[in-house]
Design a protein around this motif. Structure first.
Motif, PDB file in Angstrom:
ATOM      1  N   TYR A  64      39.435  35.885  51.430  1.00 14.25           N
ATOM      2  CA  TYR A  64      39.102  36.347  52.840  1.00 14.25           C
ATOM      3  C   TYR A  64      38.737  37.668  52.809  1.00 14.25           C
ATOM      4  O   TYR A  64      39.070  38.521  51.951  1.00 14.25           O
ATOM      5  CB  TYR A  64      40.215  35.866  53.789  1.00 14.25           C
ATOM      6  N   LEU A  65      38.415  37.820  53.878  1.00 16.88           N
ATOM      7  CA  LEU A  65      37.811  39.524  54.234  1.00 16.88           C
ATOM      8  C   LEU A  65      38.773  40.066  55.052  1.00 16.88           C
ATOM      9  O   LEU A  65      38.794  39.455  56.351  1.00 16.88           O
ATOM     10  CB  LEU A  65      36.164  39.549  54.538  1.00 16.88           C
ATOM     11  N   ASP A  66      39.291  41.140  55.079  1.00 20.05           N
ATOM     12  CA  ASP A  66      40.166  41.706  56.195  1.00 20.05           C
ATOM     13  C   ASP A  66      39.113  42.577  57.112  1.00 20.05           C
ATOM     14  O   ASP A  66      37.778  42.373  57.068  1.00 20.05           O
ATOM     15  CB  ASP A  66      41.117  42.773  55.367  1.00 20.05           C
ATOM     16  N   SER A  67      39.954  43.121  58.106  1.00 23.55           N
ATOM     17  CA  SER A  67      38.912  43.815  59.147  1.00 23.55           C
ATOM     18  C   SER A  67      38.106  44.784  58.644  1.00 23.55           C
ATOM     19  O   SER A  67      37.209  45.657  59.652  1.00 23.55           O
ATOM     20  CB  SER A  67      40.189  44.372  60.171  1.00 23.55           C
ATOM     21  N   PHE A  68      38.351  45.271  57.581  1.00 20.52           N
ATOM     22  CA  PHE A  68      37.233  46.483  57.000  1.00 20.52           C
ATOM     23  C   PHE A  68      36.317  45.980  56.328  1.00 20.52           C
ATOM     24  O   PHE A  68      35.487  46.643  55.659  1.00 20.52           O
ATOM     25  CB  PHE A  68      38.396  47.624  56.164  1.00 20.52           C
ATOM     26  N   GLY A  69      36.284  44.690  55.986  1.00 24.39           N
ATOM     27  CA  GLY A  69      35.396  43.949  55.095  1.00 24.39           C
ATOM     28  C   GLY A  69      35.539  44.019  53.461  1.00 24.39           C
ATOM     29  O   GLY A  69      34.913  43.738  52.602  1.00 24.39           O
ATOM     30  N   ASN A  70      36.841  44.357  53.122  1.00 20.37           N
ATOM     31  CA  ASN A  70      37.440  44.123  51.855  1.00 20.37           C
ATOM     32  C   ASN A  70      37.762  42.795  51.331  1.00 20.37           C
ATOM     33  O   ASN A  70      38.327  42.124  52.128  1.00 20.37           O
ATOM     34  CB  ASN A  70      38.583  45.060  51.778  1.00 20.37           C
ATOM     35  N   ARG A  71      37.437  42.487  50.307  1.00 19.62           N
ATOM     36  CA  ARG A  71      37.837  41.416  49.702  1.00 19.62           C
ATOM     37  C   ARG A  71      39.382  41.163  49.396  1.00 19.62           C
ATOM     38  O   ARG A  71      39.819  41.871  48.538  1.00 19.62           O
ATOM     39  CB  ARG A  71      37.118  40.856  48.660  1.00 19.62           C
ATOM     40  N   CYS A  72      40.058  40.017  49.715  1.00 22.83           N
ATOM     41  CA  CYS A  72      41.544  40.066  49.735  1.00 22.83           C
ATOM     42  C   CYS A  72      41.670  38.618  49.101  1.00 22.83           C
ATOM     43  O   CYS A  72      41.202  37.635  49.402  1.00 22.83           O
ATOM     44  CB  CYS A  72      42.195  40.199  51.002  1.00 22.83           C
ATOM     45  N   SER A  73      42.805  38.459  48.371  1.00 25.51           N
ATOM     46  CA  SER A  73      43.328  37.111  47.907  1.00 25.51           C
ATOM     47  C   SER A  73      44.949  36.879  47.996  1.00 25.51           C
ATOM     48  O   SER A  73      45.863  37.615  47.935  1.00 25.51           O
ATOM     49  CB  SER A  73      43.318  37.121  46.299  1.00 25.51           C
ATOM     50  N   ARG A  74      45.143  35.850  49.048  1.00 20.06           N
ATOM     51  CA  ARG A  74      46.409  35.680  49.372  1.00 20.06           C
ATOM     52  C   ARG A  74      46.993  34.574  48.630  1.00 20.06           C
ATOM     53  O   ARG A  74      46.493  33.509  48.400  1.00 20.06           O
ATOM     54  CB  ARG A  74      46.606  35.470  50.872  1.00 20.06           C
ATOM     55  N   PHE A  75      48.222  34.504  47.940  1.00 24.18           N
ATOM     56  CA  PHE A  75      48.820  33.362  47.289  1.00 24.18           C
ATOM     57  C   PHE A  75      50.359  33.459  47.173  1.00 24.18           C
ATOM     58  O   PHE A  75      50.929  34.498  47.478  1.00 24.18           O
ATOM     59  CB  PHE A  75      48.249  33.488  45.614  1.00 24.18           C
ATOM     60  N   VAL A  76      50.909  32.272  46.758  1.00 23.65           N
ATOM     61  CA  VAL A  76      52.271  32.273  46.520  1.00 23.65           C
ATOM     62  C   VAL A  76      52.702  32.120  45.129  1.00 23.65           C
ATOM     63  O   VAL A  76      52.171  31.316  44.564  1.00 23.65           O
ATOM     64  CB  VAL A  76      52.983  31.131  47.368  1.00 23.65           C
ATOM     65  N   ALA A  77      53.507  32.968  44.699  1.00 24.73           N
ATOM     66  CA  ALA A  77      53.706  33.334  43.193  1.00 24.73           C
ATOM     67  C   ALA A  77      55.391  32.535  42.898  1.00 24.73           C
ATOM     68  O   ALA A  77      56.212  33.164  43.803  1.00 24.73           O
ATOM     69  CB  ALA A  77      53.591  34.496  42.667  1.00 24.73           C
ATOM     70  N   PRO A  78      55.572  31.765  42.003  1.00 24.11           N
ATOM     71  CA  PRO A  78      56.857  31.394  41.633  1.00 24.11           C
ATOM     72  C   PRO A  78      57.811  32.387  41.149  1.00 24.11           C
ATOM     73  O   PRO A  78      57.197  33.362  40.679  1.00 24.11           O
ATOM     74  CB  PRO A  78      56.730  30.082  40.762  1.00 24.11           C
ATOM     75  N   GLN A  79      58.942  32.099  41.095  1.00 24.07           N
ATOM     76  CA  GLN A  79      60.011  33.357  40.497  1.00 24.07           C
ATOM     77  C   GLN A  79      59.517  33.201  39.083  1.00 24.07           C
ATOM     78  O   GLN A  79      59.076  32.106  38.282  1.00 24.07           O
ATOM     79  CB  GLN A  79      61.291  32.401  40.511  1.00 24.07           C
ATOM     80  N   GLY A  80      59.730  34.445  38.298  1.00 21.08           N
ATOM     81  CA  GLY A  80      59.490  34.634  37.029  1.00 21.08           C
ATOM     82  C   GLY A  80      58.405  35.714  36.858  1.00 21.08           C
ATOM     83  O   GLY A  80      58.530  36.658  37.244  1.00 21.08           O
ATOM     84  N   THR A  81      57.573  35.414  35.450  1.00 25.08           N
ATOM     85  CA  THR A  81      56.465  36.447  35.436  1.00 25.08           C
ATOM     86  C   THR A  81      55.176  36.082  35.958  1.00 25.08           C
ATOM     87  O   THR A  81      54.661  34.902  35.684  1.00 25.08           O
ATOM     88  CB  THR A  81      56.309  36.527  33.912  1.00 25.08           C
ATOM     89  N   LEU A  82      54.638  36.983  36.830  1.00 27.17           N
ATOM     90  CA  LEU A  82      53.226  37.138  37.425  1.00 27.17           C
ATOM     91  C   LEU A  82      52.255  37.901  36.617  1.00 27.17           C
ATOM     92  O   LEU A  82      52.533  39.043  36.469  1.00 27.17           O
ATOM     93  CB  LEU A  82      53.376  37.313  39.026  1.00 27.17           C
ATOM     94  N   ARG A  83      51.180  37.437  36.199  1.00 28.16           N
ATOM     95  CA  ARG A  83      50.254  37.984  35.571  1.00 28.16           C
ATOM     96  C   ARG A  83      48.974  38.023  36.552  1.00 28.16           C
ATOM     97  O   ARG A  83      48.460  36.895  36.802  1.00 28.16           O
ATOM     98  CB  ARG A  83      49.741  37.640  34.174  1.00 28.16           C
ATOM     99  N   ILE A  84      48.429  39.056  36.997  1.00 24.72           N
ATOM    100  CA  ILE A  84      47.183  39.055  37.522  1.00 24.72           C
ATOM    101  C   ILE A  84      46.431  40.048  36.756  1.00 24.72           C
ATOM    102  O   ILE A  84      46.666  41.215  36.163  1.00 24.72           O
ATOM    103  CB  ILE A  84      47.304  40.013  38.798  1.00 24.72           C
ATOM    104  N   SER A  85      45.260  39.463  36.156  1.00 28.05           N
ATOM    105  CA  SER A  85      44.173  40.061  35.384  1.00 28.05           C
ATOM    106  C   SER A  85      42.860  39.818  35.702  1.00 28.05           C
ATOM    107  O   SER A  85      42.568  39.059  36.612  1.00 28.05           O
ATOM    108  CB  SER A  85      44.153  39.836  33.967  1.00 28.05           C
ATOM    109  N   GLY A  86      41.805  40.764  35.285  1.00 24.32           N
ATOM    110  CA  GLY A  86      40.232  40.380  35.829  1.00 24.32           C
ATOM    111  C   GLY A  86      39.406  41.512  35.084  1.00 24.32           C
ATOM    112  O   GLY A  86      39.725  42.495  34.492  1.00 24.32           O
ATOM    113  N   LYS A  87      38.216  41.222  35.272  1.00 28.15           N
ATOM    114  CA  LYS A  87      37.165  41.882  34.868  1.00 28.15           C
ATOM    115  C   LYS A  87      35.856  41.770  35.328  1.00 28.15           C
ATOM    116  O   LYS A  87      35.727  40.932  36.130  1.00 28.15           O
ATOM    117  CB  LYS A  87      36.847  42.053  33.111  1.00 28.15           C
TER     118      LYS A  87
END
Length: 305
Positions: A64-87
């Motif tokens: 979604y886009l926030d009130s300033f026009g920035n791209r945001c990603s909302r998610f629910v992560a389970p217990q343990g190791t979370l990896r967020i990567s991108g390029k």
């Protein structure tokens, strides 16, 4: 010129939690994107000994886009190791930050309504408490570009950079009294003083690699700010304080509160943090560093997560 930006951030989550990530490029950058931008969210299963298993589970996100026009990603992560990567890969004109010494300062009554919020106090920029100080220090300066540069240069010359002084509660007033901080602290102080002189100023985050400039070590997300003069926003950077090549915009807001790269609604302990932004040629080969040498891909300390 082409700029490749990439990151890999890993967290340990003691329990399931919701997170909002602001790790996509800003929509205004879309015309410059030269291959599909990637953002990967994964839950990694780990063995009792802490060894990573091959099994990884993708995590779905709501964009979604926030009130300033920035791209945001909302998610629910389970217990343990979370990896967020991108390029991403974007095309840049290869020109340093523009300079326009004739840029004028608009009277407040003539400013576009959408810029007025960037004159007000915010979480980290206490304009009301800085107004008298800013007036005493910069009231003699010529309104417009010259005044904005006076403020930027003063902050650059009077604040010392030190990663060890970083803390999430440090405000512009703290920076003014302590005279030490990290990227975001420089920008917060400059923004508060600029707003106090009735020039709209907004906080910016993005990539800023050592491109066609001497290498300064492992990369990181960077912060700078923009001022509104002559009907448009202009880049200012109280930390680096020199025109740079290769800024890649991710988000804008009133201060660091609005543009945190991740916001966790619960405990999330950072385990790995790698970011880099660098020039590549048409074949995707990394362009050599100025002065030679190689890029250091070691873990770097995060700030502002």
């Amino acid at each position: 010129m082409l700029i490749r930006s990439e990151f890999d951030i890993q967290f340990h989550l003691p329990q399931e939690l919701t997170m909002v990530a602001m790790l996509r490029l800003h929509p205004s950058v879309d015309p410059l994107v030269r291959e599909p931008e990637e953002l990967t969210l994964e839950h990694i299963e780990t063995a009792p000994q802490g060894l990573e298993l091959e099994s990884k589970t993708s995590i779905a996100a709501e964009e979604y886009l926030d009130s300033f026009g920035n791209r945001c990603s909302r998610f629910v992560a389970p217990q343990g190791t979370l990896r967020i990567s991108g390029k991403s890969l974007v095309e840049d004109d290869g020109q340093p930050d523009p300079i326009f010494t004739e840029a004028i300062q608009h009277p407040v009554e003539e400013l576009p309504t959408e810029t007025l919020q960037f004159l007000l106090s915010s979480r980290y920029c206490e304009v009301d408490q800085m107004s008298q100080v800013a007036g005493d220090m910069f009231g003699h300066t010529t309104p417009g570009w010259a005044r904005a540069v006076w403020i930027r240069d003063w902050v650059h010359n009077h604040v010392r950079f030190n990663y060890n002084t970083a803390r999430p509660t440090k405000t512009s007033l703290n920076v003014f009294t302590e005279r030490v901080g990290v990227c975001r602290d420089y920008q917060h102080l400059a923004i508060a003083m600029t707003r106090a002189m009735n020039i709209p100023a907004r906080y910016v985050t993005g990539y800023l690699g050592d491109i066609r400039t001497p290498y300064s070590g492992p990369g990181d997300f960077s912060a700078w700010y923009e001022v509104f003069l002559s009907g448009r926003w202009w880049t200012m950077d109280a930390r680096h304080n020199e025109p740079r090549i290769g800024r890649v915009l991710m988000a804008t807001g009133r201060d660091a509160t609005d543009v945190a790269i991740t916001t966790s609604f619960g405990v999330a302990e950072v385990k790995n943090f790698y970011v880099e932004s660098y020039e590549v040629d048409e074949q995707g080969v990394t362009v050599p560093l100025v002065g030679g040498g190689t890029r250091d891909k070691k873990w770097v300390p995060p700030f502002g997560l």
